[in-house]
Design a protein around this motif. Structure first.
Motif, mmCIF file in Angstrom:
data_model
loop_
_atom_site.group_PDB
_atom_site.id
_atom_site.type_symbol
_atom_site.label_atom_id
_atom_site.label_comp_id
_atom_site.label_asym_id
_atom_site.label_seq_id
_atom_site.Cartn_x
_atom_site.Cartn_y
_atom_site.Cartn_z
ATOM 1 N N SER A 384 5.339 2.937 105.599
ATOM 2 C CA SER A 384 5.979 4.342 105.065
ATOM 3 C C SER A 384 6.794 4.919 106.085
ATOM 4 O O SER A 384 7.528 5.724 106.218
ATOM 5 C CB SER A 384 4.904 5.126 104.236
ATOM 6 O OG SER A 384 3.847 5.338 104.864
ATOM 7 N N ALA A 387 10.015 3.932 106.653
ATOM 8 C CA ALA A 387 11.026 3.619 105.267
ATOM 9 C C ALA A 387 12.183 4.419 105.606
ATOM 10 O O ALA A 387 12.287 5.514 106.266
ATOM 11 C CB ALA A 387 10.364 4.189 103.946
ATOM 12 N N LYS A 388 13.403 4.207 104.805
ATOM 13 C CA LYS A 388 14.485 4.885 104.863
ATOM 14 C C LYS A 388 14.891 5.818 103.970
ATOM 15 O O LYS A 388 15.330 6.652 104.201
ATOM 16 C CB LYS A 388 15.643 3.550 105.168
ATOM 17 C CG LYS A 388 15.754 2.861 106.157
ATOM 18 C CD LYS A 388 17.079 1.915 106.380
ATOM 19 C CE LYS A 388 16.729 0.791 107.359
ATOM 20 N NZ LYS A 388 15.710 -0.245 107.021
ATOM 21 N N VAL A 389 14.452 5.406 102.645
ATOM 22 C CA VAL A 389 14.778 6.380 101.514
ATOM 23 C C VAL A 389 13.507 7.560 101.427
ATOM 24 O O VAL A 389 12.484 7.116 101.412
ATOM 25 C CB VAL A 389 14.812 5.645 100.341
ATOM 26 C CG1 VAL A 389 14.870 6.421 99.144
ATOM 27 C CG2 VAL A 389 15.559 4.380 100.238
ATOM 28 N N GLY A 390 14.055 8.653 101.651
ATOM 29 C CA GLY A 390 12.899 9.643 101.746
ATOM 30 C C GLY A 390 12.539 10.280 100.365
ATOM 31 O O GLY A 390 12.693 9.654 99.174
ATOM 32 N N PRO A 391 11.369 11.021 100.351
ATOM 33 C CA PRO A 391 10.777 11.591 99.053
ATOM 34 C C PRO A 391 11.695 12.365 98.321
ATOM 35 O O PRO A 391 12.626 13.059 98.929
ATOM 36 C CB PRO A 391 9.442 11.985 99.627
ATOM 37 C CG PRO A 391 9.777 12.596 101.021
ATOM 38 C CD PRO A 391 10.595 11.531 101.626
ATOM 39 N N THR A 392 11.728 12.339 96.979
ATOM 40 C CA THR A 392 12.669 13.318 96.121
ATOM 41 C C THR A 392 12.082 14.774 96.659
ATOM 42 O O THR A 392 10.644 14.865 96.888
ATOM 43 C CB THR A 392 11.653 13.014 94.605
ATOM 44 O OG1 THR A 392 12.112 11.554 94.473
ATOM 45 C CG2 THR A 392 12.590 13.929 93.744
ATOM 46 N N PRO A 393 12.866 15.685 96.582
ATOM 47 C CA PRO A 393 12.525 16.838 96.905
ATOM 48 C C PRO A 393 11.220 17.437 96.329
ATOM 49 O O PRO A 393 11.068 17.379 95.040
ATOM 50 C CB PRO A 393 13.651 18.022 96.498
ATOM 51 C CG PRO A 393 14.796 17.013 96.664
ATOM 52 C CD PRO A 393 14.256 15.578 96.299
ATOM 53 N N GLY A 394 10.343 18.067 97.019
ATOM 54 C CA GLY A 394 9.044 18.521 96.367
ATOM 55 C C GLY A 394 7.873 17.092 96.462
ATOM 56 O O GLY A 394 6.764 17.437 96.401
ATOM 57 N N GLY A 395 8.377 16.038 96.922
ATOM 58 C CA GLY A 395 7.358 14.754 96.884
ATOM 59 C C GLY A 395 6.688 14.498 98.433
ATOM 60 O O GLY A 395 6.342 13.543 98.536
ATOM 61 N N GLU A 396 7.120 15.322 99.069
ATOM 62 C CA GLU A 396 6.773 15.095 100.721
ATOM 63 C C GLU A 396 5.360 15.434 100.571
ATOM 64 O O GLU A 396 4.878 16.280 100.003
ATOM 65 C CB GLU A 396 7.358 16.121 101.550
ATOM 66 C CG GLU A 396 8.792 16.373 101.614
ATOM 67 C CD GLU A 396 9.598 16.986 100.290
ATOM 68 O OE1 GLU A 396 8.541 17.678 99.678
ATOM 69 O OE2 GLU A 396 10.692 17.066 100.391
ATOM 70 N N ALA A 397 4.671 14.621 101.502
ATOM 71 C CA ALA A 397 3.219 14.621 101.751
ATOM 72 C C ALA A 397 2.830 15.759 102.827
ATOM 73 O O ALA A 397 3.598 16.246 103.584
ATOM 74 C CB ALA A 397 2.586 13.450 102.368
#
Lengths: 410, 324
Positions: A384, A387-397
């Motif tokens: 991860s 990974a190139k595609v970032g998390p959906t806004p609010g989905g960050e760890a």
């Protein structure tokens, strides 16, 4: 091809050492304490082994080197007996050690703390070593013992033993060093440093397992850990491990007789491996200045690749290495050395240790370079972190707080 | 400790073949882009859980059909050990074809079971059960993002042991019902604390909100308080058999003061209550005679009978009076 790159954990017993030991199993099996010729006939080879060990670390005639079952025994012996001799029976109550010692020191310190010993655990700098002036500033009137390793098992970093020895001499404090990772790897000269007690282990320098030794300067007082048969001049009871002692003597002779040349040979392979990994891989970091490291050790952090996963892939390629990753331990506890270096909490999970020996070949180094880079490539493709595609806004760890692990090491 | 524990078991030997196979070759590793999701008319959700500095991290990609809420495609990326990668892989597979509401019902226990080679042998050694928990958490995170709600809203109960999914209310109930006194007993009854051990006490692999040691201590304290409250009620109601020892002594003294002592004093004697011992069948009241009662013939016959029958009548039929 299979490649053993875990020589800081244990080493192959040199076939020449095995050959030297073999007669003492089924041919010359007498107990050296016996009066008959079966017993006395092993005295000469034992004397030779003792000479080899004294020569190997340049100990003086007036010093004792007492054979033990391992360095863990030697470490326990010093700490527990200094507790008895200098704390229970005098007005001292304190010892100084480091956060990055071997568990046989750290766990014994914890045990002694339960008995009432005060222990200062010194932190290491970003190079992974304790500086001599730091040691000086923590010695008090109550300090009975300073116990600091000669070289670190994870990083290979060499501690300033000469300076620390002088400080202890100045302050009148006993100085013990766990030299398991130094003896046989780098020059260890007991007449050039001021060290009261030194622990070593044969299987770390191509000797057999089950035998180690404690060096005791000037045959000074240290209450025995084992009581019984008065072997080793009454300092360590238990029937002598004759083949083991013979093997340890031979192994130390082989490791030290041309140590500068052997070190240069191992160092050239180690440096080639290290340079290749640093050049072929992005986002990797090696801990510690290589000029101040045992010449066989590399602790490399590989971003985005968890240590146990990396060991898994190396193992699939028949390469034996080691990691301090918490995930690879039985109890999920992160390695104290990795945490103590402290610069980067990711190192606690991404550090891989490669440790070479004088038996490591150029072909093996080539193979490891290839397999290591292939493993990093495969695991980074899954990682991860890459990974190139970032998390959906609010989905960050949320970031992780490893502080509580540091607390545990205090 | 016993014969089997003399050599530390190899972590990797305890992995199932499925774990090994998926670590070596994960089936659903990869990414889904906005463009791919949009091309299918689907919505892309990407959720992270964990971080590299924690030792494991997973990123889950869901391509969801907005008409049906069905997860039509899923992928993952993982920073982690072998079991973390294998758990993420099987979790991703379990999500596919399910609606978001169905997917949030997948637990880490489902993930671990799906990794087993045979139904009765765990797929990973106990301390690695922890790796499957993250797979469960990231599903909640993704579902929360899709539905625009907090991930915690999917959790009906407070989970204390995430590895075995044991809730706070279950633990409290089991401690009460079985009168559990130790952490080992809790682990035997519920499996909580038997895996990564983080939830047992502070200082483990990860920080927790609730620890078994605290839950045990709090529940035991509550149980003791309730017992005392019950005893106080018993005292108030005159229910002698359920009173505490102190209440029983007071009650006996009160009866003796009211109905017995005056007759003993008249004859130049007296008595005192020394101790009370209760068993299932009897409540033995030990007394000592004082003054003239001491050595009086009647003290072991008529007087004793009178004291005992008074206490029996006023307090409990179980009472026996024993002079010492």
């Amino acid at each position: 091809m299979q490649v053993y790159m875990d020589n800081n954990a244990t080493t192959m017993t040199d076939p020449k050492v095995v050959e030297a030991m073999l007669p003492f199993y089924s041919e010359r099996y007498g107990n050296p304490n016996s009066l008959h010729k079966f017993g006395t006939s092993v005295h000469l080879p034992l004397s030779k082994a003792i000479d080899q060990v004294y020569t190997g670390i340049n100990a003086a005639e007036s010093d004792d080197i007492v054979f033990t079952s391992c360095a863990t025994e030697a470490n326990n012996w010093v700490l527990q007996s200094v507790w008895i001799d200098k704390v229970l029976n005098s007005d001292k109550n304190h010892m100084v050690t480091t956060e990055v010692e071997h568990p046989s020191i750290l766990a014994t310190c914890k045990f002694l703390e339960e008995q009432g010993m005060k222990v200062t655990y010194l932190p290491v700098n970003e190079q992974g070593i304790v500086e001599a002036h730091t040691v000086r500033s923590f010695i008090t009137d109550k300090t009975a013992l300073v116990s600091i390793m000669w070289a670190n098992n994870e990083t290979g970093m060499i501690f300033p033993i000469q300076e620390i020895g002088e400080i202890c001499k100045d302050k009148g404090v006993l100085f013990h060093t766990d030299a398991v990772q130094a003896v046989g790897k780098i020059p260890v000269d007991m007449q050039a440093v001021h060290v009261d007690f030194l622990s070593m282990s044969a299987h770390k320098f191509h000797g057999p397992k089950g035998v180690g030794a404690l060096y005791i300067k000037d045959s000074q007082q240290l209450t025995p850990l084992f009581h019984g048969g008065e072997q080793m001049g009454g300092r360590r009871s238990g029937t002598l491990n004759v083949p083991g002692i013979v093997g340890m003597g031979k192994a130390l002779e082989l490791a030290t007789q041309n140590i500068e040349a052997t070190m240069a040979l191992i160092r050239s392979k180690r440096d080639r491996l290290e340079d290749a990994l640093l050049e072929l891989l992005d986002d990797v970091m090696v801990v510690g200045d290589r000029n101040n490291r045992t010449p066989n050790t590399i602790l490399i952090s590989v971003r985005g690749v968890e240590g146990e996963g990396m060991l898994w892939d190396l193992n699939n390629a028949l390469i034996g290495a080691s990691t301090g990753s918490a995930c690879a331990s039985e109890d999920l506890e992160a390695n104290t050395v990795m945490l103590a270096i402290g610069a980067d909490s990711e190192l606690a999970h991404t550090g891989i240790r490669l440790s070479l020996s004088r038996f490591t070949t150029d072909e093996e180094v080539d193979y490891v370079i290839e397999a290591f880079t292939a493993a990093v490539k495969r695991l980074r493709a899954i990682s991860s972190s890459y990974a190139k595609v970032g998390p959906t806004p609010g989905g960050e760890a949320q970031a992780c707080d490893l502080l509580y692990l540091h607390d545990k090491c205090d | 400790m016993a014969k089997d524990n003399l050599l530390g078991g190899s972590l990797w030997d305890a992995y199932s073949n499925k774990v090994t196979t998926l670590m070596n070759n994960p089936q659903h590793q990869g990414e889904i882009t906005e463009e791919e999701a949009a091309a299918h008319g689907n919505k892309l959700i990407v959720a992270d859980f964990g971080a590299e500095s924690c030792g494991d991290a997973v990123r889950l990609y869901w391509e969801i059909n907005p008409e049906t809420d069905v997860i039509e495609n899923a992928k993952f990326k993982s920073f982690g050990c072998g079991t973390a990668i294998a758990s993420s892989d099987v979790m991703t597979e379990l999500c596919m074809g399910k609606t978001v509401d169905e997917a949030v019902k997948i637990t880490n226990i489902d993930v671990e079971k799906a990794l087993r080679d045979d139904p009765d042998t765990p797929a990973v050694p106990p301390q690695k059960m922890h790796c499957s928990v993250m797979a469960y958490d990231v599903i909640k995170k993704a579902a929360g993002l899709y539905k625009g709600v907090d991930a915690e809203s999917f959790e009906e109960d407070i989970i204390v042991c995430e590895c075995a999914r044991v809730s706070l209310s279950t633990l409290q109930e089991v401690i009460r019902l079985n009168d559990l006194k130790t952490i080992e007993e809790i682990t035997d009854y519920t499996k909580a604390g038997g895996f990564c051990k983080s939830c047992i006490k502070p200082g483990g692999h990860e920080e927790r909100e609730y620890y078994l040691v605290d839950i045990l201590a709090d529940t035991r304290r509550q149980m003791d308080e309730e017992k005392l409250a019950a005893a106080a009620d018993a005292g108030a109601l005159g229910d002698f058999e359920h009173m505490t020892l102190v209440q029983q002594i007071k009650a006996i003294d009160a009866v003796i003061d009211e109905s017995v002592r005056q007759f003993l004093v008249m004859d130049g004697g007296n008595m005192e209550v020394i101790d009370i011992k209760s068993s299932d069948d009897n409540i033995d009241v030990y007394i000592r005679y004082l003054g003239a009662c001491n050595g009086c013939a009647s003290s072991t016959t008529g007087t004793l009978y009178a004291i005992e029958s008074t206490l029996k009548e006023k307090l409990s039929q179980k009472i026996r009076v024993l002079p010492i």
